[in-house]
Scaffold this motif. Sequence first.
Motif, PDB file in Angstrom:
ATOM      1  N   LEU A  89       0.816  -1.185  -0.142  1.00  0.00           N
ATOM      2  CA  LEU A  89      -0.096   0.132  -0.089  1.00  0.00           C
ATOM      3  C   LEU A  89       0.894   1.196   0.041  1.00  0.00           C
ATOM      4  O   LEU A  89       1.712   1.432   1.022  1.00  0.00           O
ATOM      5  CB  LEU A  89      -1.012   0.077   1.238  1.00  0.00           C
ATOM      6  CG  LEU A  89      -1.668   1.320   1.411  1.00  0.00           C
ATOM      7  CD1 LEU A  89      -2.798   1.543   0.266  1.00  0.00           C
ATOM      8  CD2 LEU A  89      -2.433   1.124   2.840  1.00  0.00           C
ATOM      9  N   PRO A  90       0.757   2.259  -1.126  1.00  0.00           N
ATOM     10  CA  PRO A  90       1.616   3.134  -1.266  1.00  0.00           C
ATOM     11  C   PRO A  90       0.845   4.308   0.142  1.00  0.00           C
ATOM     12  O   PRO A  90      -0.360   4.374  -0.047  1.00  0.00           O
ATOM     13  CB  PRO A  90       1.391   3.745  -2.599  1.00  0.00           C
ATOM     14  CG  PRO A  90       0.955   2.733  -3.417  1.00  0.00           C
ATOM     15  CD  PRO A  90       0.317   1.534  -2.570  1.00  0.00           C
ATOM     16  N   GLU A  94      -3.329   5.831   1.077  1.00  0.00           N
ATOM     17  CA  GLU A  94      -4.338   5.681   2.231  1.00  0.00           C
ATOM     18  C   GLU A  94      -5.616   6.582   2.425  1.00  0.00           C
ATOM     19  O   GLU A  94      -6.449   6.058   2.697  1.00  0.00           O
ATOM     20  CB  GLU A  94      -3.181   5.995   3.474  1.00  0.00           C
ATOM     21  CG  GLU A  94      -2.154   4.998   3.693  1.00  0.00           C
ATOM     22  CD  GLU A  94      -1.559   5.295   5.159  1.00  0.00           C
ATOM     23  OE1 GLU A  94      -1.730   6.444   5.717  1.00  0.00           O
ATOM     24  OE2 GLU A  94      -0.615   4.476   5.206  1.00  0.00           O
ATOM     25  N   PRO A  95      -5.520   7.820   2.096  1.00  0.00           N
ATOM     26  CA  PRO A  95      -6.731   8.614   2.264  1.00  0.00           C
ATOM     27  C   PRO A  95      -7.842   8.125   1.370  1.00  0.00           C
ATOM     28  O   PRO A  95      -9.112   8.145   1.924  1.00  0.00           O
ATOM     29  CB  PRO A  95      -6.338  10.117   1.673  1.00  0.00           C
ATOM     30  CG  PRO A  95      -4.851  10.170   1.779  1.00  0.00           C
ATOM     31  CD  PRO A  95      -4.172   8.891   1.699  1.00  0.00           C
ATOM     32  N   ASP A 102     -15.987   6.473   4.285  1.00  0.00           N
ATOM     33  CA  ASP A 102     -16.404   7.701   5.104  1.00  0.00           C
ATOM     34  C   ASP A 102     -15.639   7.896   6.456  1.00  0.00           C
ATOM     35  O   ASP A 102     -16.401   8.204   7.601  1.00  0.00           O
ATOM     36  CB  ASP A 102     -18.011   7.988   5.159  1.00  0.00           C
ATOM     37  CG  ASP A 102     -18.510   8.107   3.931  1.00  0.00           C
ATOM     38  OD1 ASP A 102     -18.175   9.077   3.050  1.00  0.00           O
ATOM     39  OD2 ASP A 102     -19.571   7.457   3.628  1.00  0.00           O
ATOM     40  N   ILE A 103     -14.530   7.527   6.526  1.00  0.00           N
ATOM     41  CA  ILE A 103     -13.711   7.694   7.785  1.00  0.00           C
ATOM     42  C   ILE A 103     -12.681   8.874   7.754  1.00  0.00           C
ATOM     43  O   ILE A 103     -12.046   9.044   6.608  1.00  0.00           O
ATOM     44  CB  ILE A 103     -12.911   6.466   8.118  1.00  0.00           C
ATOM     45  CG1 ILE A 103     -13.781   5.135   8.040  1.00  0.00           C
ATOM     46  CG2 ILE A 103     -12.197   6.500   9.268  1.00  0.00           C
ATOM     47  CD1 ILE A 103     -13.107   3.705   8.313  1.00  0.00           C
ATOM     48  N   ALA A 104     -12.607   9.629   8.761  1.00  0.00           N
ATOM     49  CA  ALA A 104     -11.806  10.673   8.782  1.00  0.00           C
ATOM     50  C   ALA A 104     -10.336  10.344   8.532  1.00  0.00           C
ATOM     51  O   ALA A 104      -9.743   9.388   9.292  1.00  0.00           O
ATOM     52  CB  ALA A 104     -11.875  11.750   9.933  1.00  0.00           C
ATOM     53  N   TYR A 105      -9.752  10.900   7.881  1.00  0.00           N
ATOM     54  CA  TYR A 105      -8.083  10.639   7.461  1.00  0.00           C
ATOM     55  C   TYR A 105      -7.351  11.804   8.013  1.00  0.00           C
ATOM     56  O   TYR A 105      -7.513  12.931   7.506  1.00  0.00           O
ATOM     57  CB  TYR A 105      -7.845  10.162   6.015  1.00  0.00           C
ATOM     58  CG  TYR A 105      -6.552   9.912   6.006  1.00  0.00           C
ATOM     59  CD1 TYR A 105      -5.692   8.603   6.142  1.00  0.00           C
ATOM     60  CD2 TYR A 105      -5.434  10.966   5.672  1.00  0.00           C
ATOM     61  CE1 TYR A 105      -4.505   8.296   6.310  1.00  0.00           C
ATOM     62  CE2 TYR A 105      -3.929  10.630   5.367  1.00  0.00           C
ATOM     63  CZ  TYR A 105      -3.967   9.446   5.684  1.00  0.00           C
ATOM     64  OH  TYR A 105      -2.249   9.020   5.552  1.00  0.00           O
ATOM     65  N   SER A 106      -6.271  11.582   8.853  1.00  0.00           N
ATOM     66  CA  SER A 106      -5.190  12.417   9.083  1.00  0.00           C
ATOM     67  C   SER A 106      -3.961  11.832   9.057  1.00  0.00           C
ATOM     68  O   SER A 106      -3.953  10.712   9.721  1.00  0.00           O
ATOM     69  CB  SER A 106      -5.344  13.446  10.242  1.00  0.00           C
ATOM     70  OG  SER A 106      -5.442  12.554  11.357  1.00  0.00           O
ATOM     71  N   ARG A 114      -0.340   6.389   7.969  1.00  0.00           N
ATOM     72  CA  ARG A 114      -1.299   6.270   9.026  1.00  0.00           C
ATOM     73  C   ARG A 114      -1.321   4.571   9.265  1.00  0.00           C
ATOM     74  O   ARG A 114      -1.791   4.255  10.472  1.00  0.00           O
ATOM     75  CB  ARG A 114      -2.599   6.882   8.736  1.00  0.00           C
ATOM     76  CG  ARG A 114      -3.672   6.382   9.681  1.00  0.00           C
ATOM     77  CD  ARG A 114      -3.733   7.460  10.932  1.00  0.00           C
ATOM     78  NE  ARG A 114      -5.019   7.265  11.555  1.00  0.00           N
ATOM     79  CZ  ARG A 114      -6.229   7.707  11.381  1.00  0.00           C
ATOM     80  NH1 ARG A 114      -6.310   8.600  10.504  1.00  0.00           N
ATOM     81  NH2 ARG A 114      -7.184   7.498  12.057  1.00  0.00           N
ATOM     82  N   LEU A 115      -1.155   3.624   8.478  1.00  0.00           N
ATOM     83  CA  LEU A 115      -1.530   2.483   8.505  1.00  0.00           C
ATOM     84  C   LEU A 115      -0.343   1.462   8.153  1.00  0.00           C
ATOM     85  O   LEU A 115       0.774   1.916   7.199  1.00  0.00           O
ATOM     86  CB  LEU A 115      -2.458   1.799   7.097  1.00  0.00           C
ATOM     87  CG  LEU A 115      -3.673   2.578   7.260  1.00  0.00           C
ATOM     88  CD1 LEU A 115      -4.384   1.902   6.092  1.00  0.00           C
ATOM     89  CD2 LEU A 115      -4.398   2.056   8.537  1.00  0.00           C
ATOM     90  N   ALA A 116       0.020   0.512   8.945  1.00  0.00           N
ATOM     91  CA  ALA A 116       1.312  -0.381   8.982  1.00  0.00           C
ATOM     92  C   ALA A 116       0.917  -1.705   8.958  1.00  0.00           C
ATOM     93  O   ALA A 116      -0.135  -2.190   9.662  1.00  0.00           O
ATOM     94  CB  ALA A 116       2.308  -0.023  10.072  1.00  0.00           C
ATOM     95  N   ARG A 117       1.233  -2.591   8.096  1.00  0.00           N
ATOM     96  CA  ARG A 117       0.802  -3.884   7.955  1.00  0.00           C
ATOM     97  C   ARG A 117       1.605  -4.822   9.046  1.00  0.00           C
ATOM     98  O   ARG A 117       2.702  -4.639   9.235  1.00  0.00           O
ATOM     99  CB  ARG A 117       1.274  -4.743   6.795  1.00  0.00           C
ATOM    100  CG  ARG A 117       0.951  -6.027   6.493  1.00  0.00           C
ATOM    101  CD  ARG A 117       1.282  -6.658   5.097  1.00  0.00           C
ATOM    102  NE  ARG A 117       0.946  -7.998   5.375  1.00  0.00           N
ATOM    103  CZ  ARG A 117       0.849  -8.672   4.064  1.00  0.00           C
ATOM    104  NH1 ARG A 117       1.011  -8.231   3.011  1.00  0.00           N
ATOM    105  NH2 ARG A 117       0.791 -10.053   3.961  1.00  0.00           N
ATOM    106  N   ARG A 118       0.949  -5.609   9.620  1.00  0.00           N
ATOM    107  CA  ARG A 118       1.505  -6.436  10.944  1.00  0.00           C
ATOM    108  C   ARG A 118       1.176  -7.793  10.551  1.00  0.00           C
ATOM    109  O   ARG A 118       0.248  -8.417  10.023  1.00  0.00           O
ATOM    110  CB  ARG A 118       0.660  -6.284  12.041  1.00  0.00           C
ATOM    111  CG  ARG A 118       0.888  -5.053  12.762  1.00  0.00           C
ATOM    112  CD  ARG A 118       2.360  -4.692  13.304  1.00  0.00           C
ATOM    113  NE  ARG A 118       2.484  -3.629  14.302  1.00  0.00           N
ATOM    114  CZ  ARG A 118       3.289  -2.625  13.728  1.00  0.00           C
ATOM    115  NH1 ARG A 118       3.587  -2.664  12.599  1.00  0.00           N
ATOM    116  NH2 ARG A 118       3.114  -1.560  14.596  1.00  0.00           N
TER     117      ARG A 118
END
Length: 118
Positions: A89-90, A94-95, A102-106, A114-118
């Motif tokens: 995921l580049p 993410e946004p 419909d989730i706020a992104y910052s 904001r996101l990291a794969r585990r």
Amino acid sequence: MFQAGDIREWRAHDVVDPQGRRIGSLEAIYVDTATDEPCFATVLTGLPTRRRLTFVPLAGATVGPGYLRVAHEKDLVKRAPAIDTDGELPAKDEPEIFAHYDIAYSPGSDGERRLARR
């Protein structure tokens, strides 16, 4: 909420929508980098010759015997942003994932992803 270590045990189990319709199989968990809490999952969807990993939020998800039930309808998830089965995921994408649901992104305070794969 799920612990990232616990939900990883569900890899390859069915992911179903609120009505129990199968969406695909659980592939990976993405955590929110600010909280280290599970935030999104990728679901293996598509035909055997055209597989992709589709993003779905974990908020409101529940586990059952052999499945993960997400809070979003199958049709919405199937139209969600996706990556190739061997892709990453580049950060710039993410946004779009957050917006689809419909989730706020910052981004992080220093502009980090904001996101990291585990």
